[in-house]
Scaffold this motif. Structure first.
Motif, PDB file in Angstrom:
ATOM      1  N   ASP A   1      -3.465   6.284  -3.398  1.00  0.00           N
ATOM      2  CA  ASP A   1      -1.770   5.206  -2.763  1.00  0.00           C
ATOM      3  C   ASP A   1      -1.222   4.563  -3.277  1.00  0.00           C
ATOM      4  OD1 ASP A   1      -3.748   3.332  -2.579  1.00  0.00           O
ATOM      5  OD2 ASP A   1      -3.262   2.816   0.010  1.00  0.00           O
TER       6      ASP A   1
ATOM      7  N   ASP B   1      -5.806   1.802  -3.249  1.00  0.00           N
ATOM      8  CA  ASP B   1      -7.461   1.475  -2.444  1.00  0.00           C
ATOM      9  C   ASP B   1      -7.644   2.933  -0.862  1.00  0.00           C
ATOM     10  OD1 ASP B   1      -5.781   1.152  -0.629  1.00  0.00           O
ATOM     11  OD2 ASP B   1      -6.223  -0.901   0.007  1.00  0.00           O
TER      12      ASP B   1
ATOM     13  N   SER C   1       0.886  -1.523  -0.216  1.00  0.00           N
ATOM     14  CA  SER C   1       0.047   0.284   0.139  1.00  0.00           C
ATOM     15  C   SER C   1       0.851   1.100   0.079  1.00  0.00           C
ATOM     16  CB  SER C   1      -1.143  -0.073   0.803  1.00  0.00           C
ATOM     17  OG  SER C   1      -1.725   0.979   1.406  1.00  0.00           O
TER      18      SER C   1
ATOM     19  N   ASP D   1      -1.553   1.603  -4.141  1.00  0.00           N
ATOM     20  CA  ASP D   1      -2.022   0.534  -4.703  1.00  0.00           C
ATOM     21  C   ASP D   1      -4.006   0.353  -4.786  1.00  0.00           C
ATOM     22  OD1 ASP D   1      -2.786   0.423  -1.660  1.00  0.00           O
ATOM     23  OD2 ASP D   1      -2.962  -1.891  -1.690  1.00  0.00           O
TER      24      ASP D   1
END
Ligand SMILES: CC(=O)N[C@H]1[C@@H](OP(=O)(O)O)O[C@H](CO)[C@@H](O)[C@@H]1O
Ligand SMILES: [Mg+2]
Length: 547
Positions: free
Chosen positions: A296, A300, A73, A298
């Protein structure tokens, strides 16, 4: 498939041996750490995912598909992590987390087999010899391919007698959640990236048409993709929806430089530092009819923002503001219907700004629920409503719509465009997990239908000054909380915190151990920045006695 592939597992286990005294823990975000330590963890996670698939049977007694996502992340580039996605696209159930922790901490194959074998045999005996089914993907981190290949090594060695799988290579986390769910439920979508893009763009374009909105009139958006996978995927999405292309500008899209990921950019950087990321200056951010947005690493999480030139001020539109905007849209659309008996609720964590919670209760007059930190807790609470809107202040969130919601609104869809719009929102907003791209499209649509700009959105309510501090203590596990993490049970300092809070105008403060870092977090908010700083400093001092 009653036999257990002992030899194959032992061979791969020994190829990726765990460290001497492992102390891994499957936490809020799965396993996450420096990528160099993850090899043995990948093997364990792949095995748990197989057993989880064997344990989740569909109506024909076939194992359902489970997802494996390799990402860390918003963490720095040298980190990586891995988490398991359940058949419905939600997180691995909490009662499976101790198994993940236990397996990853086995330092010999003998110990490992003693735990996994009975489960493997127990679950595989129910499946009528059908193989487990898995999907796997990673973000753009440099360590991603190597870690992914450890899983592939295992899957290929087991052969399709034991497992079928599909490797998607690079995906955002929410794409993998969408694809996992679609593998198990064809009514949810086509289990491909293109299926995901089409679901988003079809619903978006139809909502615009229904509400007589011309694409050209939409707000222009500058997206900071944190130099992560969201950049590549936004480009792919816009290729499939060329009519939207001119409305988006992309910055921080350098996925070729692995060291640039999340560095001075991305949703976490913007939220934590409350300032513009690299690549977006105040001139771009103060353009009229422009919204800035950060994903961010990744993709999400989403936060939006702009620069108020008049007052020379950075204005953040965080997860709380996004939740309120989407609630306003939904309430507005529902108000156009002759009747409804849908239960709407907004779920936040203790980190939500007090001003947003007051707005939910006093202005929107909606139930406000405080869940524990970590999206799985919010998601769980949101499922109790027909429309469950959940967001963490840091920008991770979504809106879940129940089956009853669809049944009720279908009664009105032919006569009321607002009913049709609401039904389409269920397609536009990712039903499995927070999704930066899908949330951003929902924000853009909301601003347009409500006919407000970013400035008006930011003025919905004004955040109370707040401060998030971190204290490294001897043992964060001695910090035990209750009341959705808003009160400390141990150590015995809550009464002192309460006294400080009572003496602060609009004061609020709480202390909780982080689930992702070896530290204790201290949150404080108050009527003024000075009072907030004072409250924060004093509570930090109380906690520092345990350093
Ligand atoms: C204050 C804060 O932002 N905490 C974050 C952080 O959890 P902690 O348990 O506070 O470390 O990481 C989680 C996973 O990404 C996220 O869900 C959560 O919101
Ligand atoms: Mg993320």
């Amino acid at each position: 498939m009653s036999n257990f592939p002992s030899q194959t597992l032992e061979c791969i286990f020994n190829k990726y041996p765990p460290p001497k005294n492992p102390s891994f823990s499957y936490g809020t975000a799965g396993f996450r750490m420096n990528a160099s330590k993850l090899d043995s963890v990948m093997f364990s996670v792949a095995c748990i995912a197989i057993v989880r698939s064997l344990s989740c049977l569909n109506d024909s007694n076939e194992p359902q598909t489970i997802g494996i996502m390799i990402t860390a992340s918003h963490n720095p580039p040298e980190d990586n992590g891995v988490k398991i996605v359940d058949p419905f696209g939600d997180m691995l159930p909490q009662n499976w987390e101790p198994l993940a922790t236990q397996l990853s901490n086995c330092s010999s194959y003998k110990d490992f087999e003693s735990i996994i074998k009975p489960l493997w045999i127990k679950y595989s005996s129910n499946t009528l010899n059908k193989p487990a089914s898995l999907v796997i993907a990673r973000d753009t981190r440099e360590s991603g391919p190597k870690l992914l290949n450890i899983c592939i090594d295992l899957f290929d060695s087991l052969t399709n007698k034991y497992i079928t799988y599909k490797n998607f290579n690079e995906l955002t986390t929410p794409e993998l959640h969408y694809i996992t769910r679609s593998f198990n439920d064809s009514s949810f979508g086509i289990p491909t990236e293109l299926g995901y893009y089409n679901k988003l763009s079809n619903s978006l374009l139809e909502i615009l048409k229904l509400n007589n909105i011309n694409i050209n009139s939409l707000i222009n958006t500058t997206v900071d993709a944190a130099n992560g996978v969201g950049a590549d995927k936004l480009i792919s999405f816009l290729k499939t929806s060329p009519s939207l292309k001119s409305k988006f500008q992309l910055v921080n899209s350098n996925t070729n430089d692995p060291l640039a990921l999340n560095v001075k950019c991305g949703a976490d950087f913007v939220k934590t530092n409350q300032k513009l990321p690299n690549g977006i200056d105040s001139k771009i951010a103060s353009n009229e009819n422009t919204l800035c947005a950060s994903f961010d690493g990744d993709a999400d999480r989403l936060v939006c923002y702009f620069f108020d030139k008049l007052n020379n001020k950075f204005i953040l539109l965080d997860g709380d503001k996004i939740a309120i905007l989407l609630s306003r849209l939904i309430s507005f659309l529902i108000s156009k219907l002759p009747s409804n008996n849908l239960k709407i609720g907004i779920i936040q964590t203790a980190y939500a700004n007090g001003a947003s919670t007051n707005y939910i209760i006093n202005d929107l007059k909606l139930p406000s629920i405080c869940a524990k930190t970590g999206v799985k807790h919010l998601h769980h609470e949101a499922l109790k409503f027909d429309i469950g809107i959940y967001f963490e202040a840091n920008g991770h969130g979504t809106v879940l719509f129940s089956d009853k919601f669809s049944i009720e609104l279908k009664k009105f869809e032919n006569d009321y465009s607002s009913a049709k719009t609401l039904l389409l929102l269920k397609d536009l907003i990712n039903q499995t997990v927070g999704d930066a791209l899908s949330d951003l499209l929902a924000v853009i649509v909301s601003l347009s239908i409500l006919n407000i700009d970013a400035n008006e959105w930011s003025n919905t309510y004004h955040d109370l000054p707040n401060k998030l501090a971190k204290v490294v203590v001897k043992d964060r596990n001695m910090f035990v909380t209750t009341d959705a993490e808003r009160k400390l049970v141990e150590p015995p300092i809550q009464k002192f915190i309460d006294e400080l809070v009572v003496n602060t105008t609009f004061g609020r403060s709480f202390v909780r151990p982080s689930g992702t870092e070896d530290a204790v977090r201290v949150y404080a908010e108050a009527a003024t920045a000075e009072e907030c700083q004072k409250l924060s400093d004093e509570v930090v001092k109380l906690v520092e006695n345990y350093s």
